[in-house]
Design a protein around this motif. Structure first.
Motif, PDB file in Angstrom:
ATOM      1  N   UNK A 194      12.722 -84.303  83.081  1.00  0.00           N
ATOM      2  CA  UNK A 194      12.412 -82.984  83.641  1.00  0.00           C
ATOM      3  C   UNK A 194      11.933 -83.090  85.086  1.00  0.00           C
ATOM      4  N   UNK A 195      11.592 -84.288  85.537  1.00  0.00           N
ATOM      5  CA  UNK A 195      11.176 -84.460  86.931  1.00  0.00           C
ATOM      6  C   UNK A 195      12.363 -84.512  87.883  1.00  0.00           C
TER       7      UNK A 195
ATOM      8  N   UNK B 274       2.707 -77.107  84.611  1.00  0.00           N
ATOM      9  CA  UNK B 274       1.763 -77.570  83.592  1.00  0.00           C
ATOM     10  C   UNK B 274       0.545 -76.656  83.660  1.00  0.00           C
ATOM     11  N   UNK B 305       4.800 -79.646  79.811  1.00  0.00           N
ATOM     12  CA  UNK B 305       5.177 -78.859  80.978  1.00  0.00           C
ATOM     13  C   UNK B 305       6.496 -78.178  80.674  1.00  0.00           C
ATOM     14  N   UNK B 341       5.237 -79.662  88.993  1.00  0.00           N
ATOM     15  CA  UNK B 341       5.362 -81.095  88.753  1.00  0.00           C
ATOM     16  C   UNK B 341       5.021 -81.909  89.997  1.00  0.00           C
ATOM     17  N   UNK B 342       5.069 -81.262  91.168  1.00  0.00           N
ATOM     18  CA  UNK B 342       4.696 -81.954  92.401  1.00  0.00           C
ATOM     19  C   UNK B 342       3.209 -81.842  92.688  1.00  0.00           C
TER      20      UNK B 342
END
Lengths: 312, 681
Positions: A194-195, B274, B305, B341-342
């Motif tokens: 998912x990244x 998340x 997430x 996510x970053x």
């Protein structure tokens, strides 16, 4: 479209296994265990693994193990993660992973994880995402993945993600299909895809297919059969393989065969070697070429081997 | 291994080769002997140096040199003539000489570059010398990534500024536009400068303008070279991207009226996030009747997430039949806790409110269920005056509290100018990436939120994709997918366009399952599904007769109870993974797909599975199938369908279906009433 000269490729590999005294073999002695993995996996894909003497192979593989638990490229050579993975993969092919002292090999691998989650290839400290893949793949096959800090390992790999969606060896390094395979494989095995921006990376990867139908490893470079594995398996893992022309790639790989003598080369009419023979055959398997065993794109071993180990 | 011509070997060749091989063998075994005996004399170092020159990829040989180095440095004997520091320098210089000579033989040797790095890290490095070496190798091969990586290492070690390195990439590119490595490094350096808010590079519009011009020179000079085009895509992304996660859609939509006692609430973000929980999202209702609210991401990974998050709310028994209308407000609370996510926090404040009225007689899900047919005769057009329109209005007209930032002027100006430039290029160059770039620019333009209403360019974009399918057939499917997404975006962009695809199911007793409206997107040549944020209201969906091989994103449609996926290209049960999250699904048609035909599974690592360590192997599976059936189809079907309450299933026309498999399915779906048109008892 030509045909796959499966018989001759199998014969070629068996010949290479026996030949040890010509110059090519001698120059490859330092990575013989990698060569064994390429050759044996190819034989398995071709349905010819029984042509080798399992016991001889396994006993030679075990002789490459160093007292630290890691494996060297050959007997008496220093251990390194790259050779350790090949050893584990070969044992997996023969369903003989229990030959290993699992704890010992696991400890060798886990000790190579650094504070930032990256992995050194050996005690001399070279860091590269290839080693992250090797460590993760090895431990997953040994069912010991929980012995490393997976979250940190993943975070390090992500730090090597580039603005074009690809991955390099270290943070900031240029995207390269080989590195991309290692990073995507590691992320796949740890459930972390998912990244990945699959559309962005998928486009970069599909643009590796050039007019001849072959794949290159990065923009404006020549096509090479080994990218048929690295680019293709990456595309499959992120479900974007339909963005290339599979038929054209099949044709390119088949054109790289030496049909009379067996073996596959990097480009049509170049000299063959085991490395490219493996990637060509594995690539054809990923392209669903008939008559070949299915190969898993992340673990780079036949699907039945992986299912046997992990679906249990 | 690479680039050697194929030629048959003659006995003369073989003989020469055998002699040479024996020579190398002898050096190798001499070396290994020294290595195992820890012998680090000058002679043994020379043997090693000879070996390295013959075979720079021999890792053990480089390891030996490090051991020798350590040994010899620590054993420097006091010498009246030569100072210790000089002795050390000599040893270092010798190592650097060996590396250089190995690199001249093979400038891609990992072992050589690492050894140099290792030696340099010990100290005494001369920046000048290293840069000189780099210049030599980078001239020889401008794409040598080992050299670029080593350059980055030296720049870090010697504190060479990002600006200086940026100038180096400028020089490289001016020398030869086709230098992807230089463009790549340029993007890395500019990102650093931007991040550090260095003058002249922050805010980003300052450097973007120049960079657009710089890359335009490159692509206008040689439109068929890919290097500049990939860089342009990065510039475009820098221009349009919203640097933080945002809520873009929800179910229920703002202002909607819920008439069920239990219902899902879905939060849909622009990217995976998340941290959605009680502290970051508040659900306000009088008397606080919703207890123990938990949010979970609709995704297959173990990292908590996802792009879509779900909770279920239930009106407690004591409050039902009270002819009461509850006002519910869902809003962001300490939204800094919701992060992308970053690691970027969502600093947007959002909220939406809806009502729940439970004074209607509730229709319990009927025990006897008539078979729901799916062909054209069973549908009629939707009555414009029905409640359906209220539903659409919620999505298209009522405003909610999701902040809609107007795009800064410089963005729309920059995009508009780029559109002009590349339209011009395409008048004299039939260039595939040029066309693709123009399509992307037009889409970016349309996505901008401006004060003045924007004309959309959808038709032009669809036309470009069609042209690309013809111009570059190798990548046909890439353009097809792009076309499908744009097409769906247009389709879902307004009430009017959406209405054309909405139908009502004639048989009213089944409306429990099908809902008031069925969205029929069949036979549209769709190869990819998208615009999910506009479709969270969908209860009944027909995607049959398309070319879908994936239904990624469908898990967000939590109301889905009727789904027709027949006649598509779904190649595995893993491709149906999103269904695992659709607990309301009752009617499913996956007939005439490709399940069981393929030896390669492209969804294998994108779903919950022991292979990706996102799910443990479930021993309960063996209650449904014997141990030897566990591989592939049976396990995957169990994984996806276990836990769903499907009442009607059609699966014919997939290679996987045989008698044994059918029995397995019947066991798996205890509530199944209809299978392949036959009623079960």
């Amino acid at each position: 479209m030509g045909d796959l000269a499966a018989e001759n490729h199998a014969k070629y590999i068996l010949t290479v296994e026996k030949k040890k005294d010509d110059i090519e073999s001698v120059l490859m002695e330092h990575l013989r265990i990698n060569g064994a993995y390429w050759g044996l996996t190819t034989l398995d894909i071709l349905g010819k693994l029984t042509a080798v003497d399992q016991e001889t192979v396994i006993s030679w593989v075990m002789s490459c193990q160093h007292e630290s638990g890691g494996f060297g490229g050959n007997e008496g050579h220093d251990p390194h993660l790259l050779y350790t993975l090949s050893a584990i993969q070969i044992l997996a092919l023969f369903n003989k992973i229990d030959t290993l002292d699992i704890q010992k090999v696991t400890n060798y691998i886990t000790a190579l994880q650094n504070e930032d989650g990256s992995f050194s290839g050996d005690k001399w400290g070279e860091i590269d995402t290839r080693f992250s893949y090797v460590a993760i793949c090895s431990l997953a096959l040994l069912k010991q993945l929980d012995k490393i800090n997976v979250e940190k390992a993943v975070r390090y790999i992500i730090s090597c993600k580039n603005l074009d969606g690809g991955f390099g060896c270290t943070p900031g390094a240029e995207s390269h299909a080989g590195q991309i395979f290692c990073c995507i494989g590691a992320l796949a095995i740890t459930g972390s895809l998912h990244y990945v921006d699959k559309d962005l990376l998928g486009w970069w990867l599909c643009e590796r297919q050039v007019k001849s139908g072959g794949l290159n490893g990065r923009p404006e470079k020549l096509p090479d059969v080994c990218y048929s594995w690295w680019v293709l398996s990456s595309l499959i893992m992120i479900d974007r393989v339909h963005w290339i022309d599979k038929d054209k790639l099949v044709k390119f790989i088949l054109d790289c065969q030496d049909k009379e003598n067996g073996g596959i080369s990097d480009r049509p009419d170049d000299a063959v070697d085991v490395f490219h023979t493996y990637f060509g055959v594995a690539g054809l398997s990923l392209l669903e070429y008939p008559g070949l065993k299915a190969i898993d794109p992340a673990y780079a071993l036949p699907v039945d081997v992986i299912n046997r180990i992990l679906l249990r | 291994m690479h680039g050697r011509p194929r030629k048959p070997s003659t006995p003369v060749d073989e003989n020469a080769s055998a002699i040479k091989a024996a020579k190398i063998r002898s050096i190798q075994s001499q070396f290994l002997h020294n290595h195992h005996n820890h012998t680090y004399t000058n002679e043994s170092l020379e043997v090693n140096a000879k070996l390295i020159e013959l075979n720079p990829e021999f890792m053990t040989a480089w390891n030996y040199r490090k051991l020798a180095f350590q040994h010899n440095i620590s054993n420097i004997k006091p010498d009246a003539d030569v100072a210790e520091a000089d002795r050390i320098r000599l040893i270092i210089d010798e190592e650097l000489r060996v590396v250089e000579s190995a690199l001249r033989k093979n400038f891609k040797s990992y072992g050589a570059w690492h050894h140099r790095k290792w030696v340099i890290s010990k100290g005494n490095a001369s920046t000048e010398r290293e840069l000189k070496l780099l210049n030599l190798f980078q001239k020889q091969d401008t794409r040598n990534f080992h050299a670029w990586n080593y350059r980055r290492f030296i720049a870090g070690l010697k504190n060479i500024s990002d600006e200086k390195e940026l100038q180096f990439t400028t020089d490289m590119i001016n020398d030869n536009f086709s230098n992807y490595s230089a463009w790549h490094n340029r993007s890395v350096l500019l990102s650093h400068l931007l991040e550090k808010k260095v003058d002249g590079y922050f805010p980003k519009e300052i450097f973007l303008k120049e960079e657009y011009e710089f890359v335009r020179n490159a692509v206008f000079t040689d439109p068929d070279d890919q290097s500049g085009w990939f860089y342009h895509l990065w510039l475009l992304d820098q221009t349009v991207k919203v640097d933080m996660p945002k809520l873009v859609s929800s179910w229920p939509p703002h202002g909607f009226e819920i008439t069920k006692t239990t219902f899902p609430v879905v939060l849909f973000f622009n990217e995976p996030v998340e941290g959605v929980n009680l502290h970051t999202v508040s659900v306000q209702v009088e008397k606080d009747i919703f207890k123990n609210i938990t949010w979970s991401p609709l995704s297959a990974n173990t990292f908590k997430c996802g792009r879509a998050w779900l909770t279920h709310l239930t009106i407690p028994l004591g409050e039902i039949n009270s002819a009461k209308i509850f006002q519910v407000k869902v809003s962001s609370e300490d939204s800094q806790g919701i992060i992308s996510l970053n690691g970027v926090p969502c600093s947007q404040h959002w909220s939406f409110a809806f009502t729940v009225s439970v004074c209607h007689d509730l229709q319990p899900e009927g025990q006897s269920l008539a078979r729901i047919l799916m062909t054209d005769e069973n549908f009629s057009t939707v009555d414009i005056n029905s409640n359906v329109m209220n539903l659409f209005e919620s999505y298209f007209e009522l405003t909610s509290d999701y902040e809609q930032f107007t795009s800064p002027k410089w963005k729309s100006e920059m995009i508009a100018s780029e559109i002009d430039n590349y339209r011009e290029l395409l008048t004299w160059a039939e260039c595939k990436i040029g066309k693709l770039t123009l399509a992307r620019l037009l889409m970016a333009n349309d996505a901008m939120i401006t004060d003045t209403p924007n004309t959309t360019h959808v038709e032009e974009v669809l036309q470009l994709y069609s042209e690309l399918m013809e111009l570059d057939p190798t990548h046909y499917q890439y353009y097809k997918d792009g076309y499908s997404l744009v097409f769906l975006k247009q389709l879902t962009s307004s009430k009017e366009s959406l209405m054309k695809y909405c139908w009502q199911y004639k048989e009213s007793t089944s409306s429990n399952i099908t809902g008031p409206v069925c969205l029929r997107l069949n036979s549209l040549s769709l190869s990819r599904f998208g615009s999910l944020e506009r479709l969270l209201w969908v209860q009944s969906l027909d995607l049959s007769h398309n070319q879908l091989h994936s239904i990624e994103g469908l898990e967000a449609l939590q109301l889905l109870s009727f789904l027709n996926l027949s006649h598509n290209k779904l190649g595995s049960f893993t491709a149906l993974e999103p269904l695992r999250f659709l607990k309301s699904l009752r009617v499913l048609n996956i007939s005439y797909n490709e399940i069981g035909v393929h030896t390669v599974d492209t969804r294998r690592y994108l779903c919950s599975s022991p292979l990706s360590h996102t799910r443990d192997y479930d021993k309960k599976f063996e209650e449904f199938a014997t141990a030897d059936e566990k591989v592939v189809h049976f396990w995957e079907a169990y994984s996806v369908f276990g836990g769903l309450d499907v009442k009607q299933l059609d699966i014919i026309g997939n290679a996987v279906v045989d008698e044994r498999f059918v029995l397995f399915l019947v066991k798996l779906f205890p509530g199944l009433k209809w299978l392949g048109g036959e009623e079960l008892h």
